[in-house]
Design an enzyme around this catalytic site. Structure first.
Site, PDB file in Angstrom:
ATOM      1  CG  ASP A   1      -1.797  -7.403  91.213  1.00 38.11           C
ATOM      2  OD1 ASP A   1      -2.187  -8.481  91.339  1.00 38.11           O
ATOM      3  OD2 ASP A   1      -1.444  -6.530  91.645  1.00 38.11           O
TER       4      ASP A   1
ATOM      5  CG  ASP B   1       0.339 -10.466  95.535  1.00 36.18           C
ATOM      6  OD1 ASP B   1       0.945 -10.850  96.281  1.00 36.18           O
ATOM      7  OD2 ASP B   1      -0.929 -10.113  95.907  1.00 36.18           O
TER       8      ASP B   1
END
Length: 262
Positions: free
Chosen positions: A171, A169
């Site tokens: 972030d 991911d």
């Protein structure tokens, strides 16, 4: 002052913020405050205090190069900083405490954004999370937002230690000391999603908003479904207005002038 490089570390170390010509170690606009998501290095692994022994993966060699991340926890003594250690694997996490006077280097999430370290990372073209940074950075800057990079991407860019995967991911952290409407938050998230879709990327973008006394998911706020979960130093709380001043504001600490921790 720079942390020593770990033997056998990825050559990304030579192109990360750790080797940038003018790394921003202390964010001047925050007056030296150590805040959640800041990455910290220490002169010795002995700086870490924990009720449990450090796990096997947290070797002296690893801790010589890997930073700890400031985490949210109650701070009864301003000089004691709650931190989290991480290894190369997702499950390798350990909570600890350190004395602020032992900090020898710090990198804030927004310093990583300003450094543009992903542009020279050797895996930039191979990883969706790094390719997305190149696309969204100009838009976030144009919006006048103070933003930073956290999570595994921030850890890799700051330390040169490679912990990323194809499905990592991205972030992000927004510094939002003043309220952003749910509509504005939704528009921002739609714009980020559109850039992702246009590029055909599969990287998931998670945006946390930091009000100064807590943080919450921007997607949860944008959904406008009522109270949001605000992560604070005293634990998570539900708040209709995450910007409302808490009854007991968090005390900032500095790495330069902290009283002794007992």
């Amino acid at each position: 002052m720079h942390a020593p490089a770990a033997p056998g570390a990825s050559r990304a170390a030579s192109t990360s913020l750790a080797a940038a010509p003018e790394p921003v170690l202390v964010s001047a606009d925050r007056e030296g405050a150590l805040l959640p998501h800041d990455l910290l290095w220490f002169a010795s692994p002995r700086a870490y205090e924990s009720p449990d022994p450090l796990p096997a993966w947290a070797s002296r060699e690893w801790l010589g190069s890997a930073p700890a991340v400031v985490r949210r926890a109650s701070r009864e003594l301003p000089a004691r900083i709650p931190v989290g250690l991480r290894g190369r694997m997702r499950h390798q996490r350990h909570a600890a405490w350190v004395d602020a006077r032992d900090v020898i280097r710090r990198v804030a999430p927004e310093a990583l954004a300003r450094s543009r370290a992903w542009q020279t990372h050797p895996q930039r073209d191979a990883l969706p999370c790094l390719r997305m940074l190149e696309r969204i950075a100009p838009m976030l800057d144009a919006c006048g937002l103070t933003w930073g990079i956290t999570g595994s991407v921030g850890f890799t860019l700051a330390s040169g230690l490679f912990v990323l995967r194809q499905d990592s991911d991205l972030d992000l952290l927004l510094r939002l000391p003043r309220a952003m409407s749910a509509g504005a938050a939704a528009n921002l998230l739609r714009a980020l999603a559109a850039l992702n879709e246009q590029a055909g990327e599969a990287s998931r973008i998670d945006v946390q908003a930091d009000t100064g006394h807590g943080a919450f998911s921007l997607a949860e706020w944008a959904a406008a479904r009522g109270a949001v979960l605000l992560k604070t130093d005293c634990g998570p709380v539900l708040r209709d207005d995450p910007w409302a001043t808490p009854a007991r504001p968090r005390m900032p600490v500095t790495a330069r002038s902290c009283p002794s921790a007992i």
